[in-house]
Design an enzyme around this catalytic site. Sequence first.
Site, PDB file in Angstrom:
ATOM      1  N   HIS A  67       1.682  10.800  -2.082  1.00 51.76           N
ATOM      2  CA  HIS A  67       2.453   9.506  -1.734  1.00 51.76           C
ATOM      3  C   HIS A  67       2.511   8.692  -2.868  1.00 51.76           C
ATOM      4  CE1 HIS A  67       2.914   6.178   1.355  1.00 51.76           C
ATOM      5  NE2 HIS A  67       2.576   5.415   0.299  1.00 51.76           N
ATOM      6  N   GLU A  68       1.374   8.273  -3.503  1.00 53.16           N
ATOM      7  CA  GLU A  68       1.452   7.357  -4.507  1.00 53.16           C
ATOM      8  C   GLU A  68       2.243   7.983  -5.858  1.00 53.16           C
ATOM      9  OE1 GLU A  68       0.705   4.422  -4.314  1.00 53.16           O
ATOM     10  OE2 GLU A  68      -0.218   4.539  -2.385  1.00 53.16           O
ATOM     11  N   ASP A 166       4.138  -0.648   1.860  1.00 56.67           N
ATOM     12  CA  ASP A 166       5.426  -0.273   1.201  1.00 56.67           C
ATOM     13  C   ASP A 166       6.619  -0.863   2.389  1.00 56.67           C
ATOM     14  OD1 ASP A 166       4.169   1.415  -0.733  1.00 56.67           O
ATOM     15  OD2 ASP A 166       3.925   3.246   0.583  1.00 56.67           O
TER      16      ASP A 166
END
Length: 373
Positions: A67-68, A166
């Site tokens: 994800h990051e 986000d």
Amino acid sequence: MRQSIRLVRVKGIPIGVHWSALAMLVLIVTVLALRVLPTAAGDPSTAAVWAVAIPTGAVFLGSLLAHEAAHAVVARRHGIRVKSVTLWLLGGVAELQDEPADWRTDLRVAIAGPATSLVIGATATVAAFTAQAGGAPGLLTLTLMWTGVVNLVLGVFNLLPGAPLDGGRVLRALVWRRTGDRVRAAGSAAEAGRRLGWAFLILGVLLVFFGVVMDGLWFVLVGWFVVVAARAEAQQGALTTSLAGLTVAQIMTPHPDTIASWSSVAAADRVALTSRQTVFPVLDIDAVPVGAVTLGLLGAVPEPLRRSTRAAALVLPVPAALAPEEPAGHALAALQGGPVTVFVAQEGRLVGMVTGDDINRVLQQAPLRERKL
């Protein structure tokens, strides 16, 4: 966030974990082994449950890293420098050194992480149904289903509209598009994040009150984090606004008092006691800065060692020096990594330094400059 364990470097980006991520891993594995996997079809043994829970927890941490890393990869493609990617207790952080140049870049970087989580979640969920249809063991099917659902929830949760999630970045990009004002957009996202965090806190307290203690405490923890992080985002926006239009030369402490690297701590005392500074550049014999020392470091040297200890033994590293004509925001970005100061040099010679005190002074002067305008 500083990494406790450096794992690898991917295209020059340090990938690591904070020590608190180990606590998250232990919690996830425990929940899997005690509450989730024992419900699998076929009544799996305790040994089998734990044997599956441990790698499943590791796979989940890997999905957080993915994800990051997605944020980092998209940011790099748009010319944004990435300092690091770090896992910690409440997820992950991709530290960007530069701000997006426009709202489109901001939106693409923001959406990359949740999109990755949703893809992982959908893939694992489809794999779970496929495994079940193929007669795979219940433990495998449940593991895939848990991985899929958790990643889907992670993707949706991160799209909630409030900084630092986000979704807050997405909101910032959309407001930026509508207003053309990035600072105003950042303020809107921070305020939305603050309200979202308080909603989580209130929900958590209500859950605890009605006896759902563990889930309630988790909502309280997440809410507290969101509120604190949203406040930090708002402060960052205020700093960015205050520094807009200023150069490094306009905010620096010019010609600071310095200490020679070969000086003893006792000799350095004479400089420190007559100066208003709390940070001192340390110069070598060619007047080139080799680092910095603080009043705290000087004061911590025991009396018997003050004449034999050289200032060079105490120096703290500092980022690369800035030029006086650079935007003041560059100094703020350099200080965010944790150094005590950033030096300002012209033609190889020290002409000033910027510390947290200088940044705070500029922030307090902002209303005065606005009135003058």
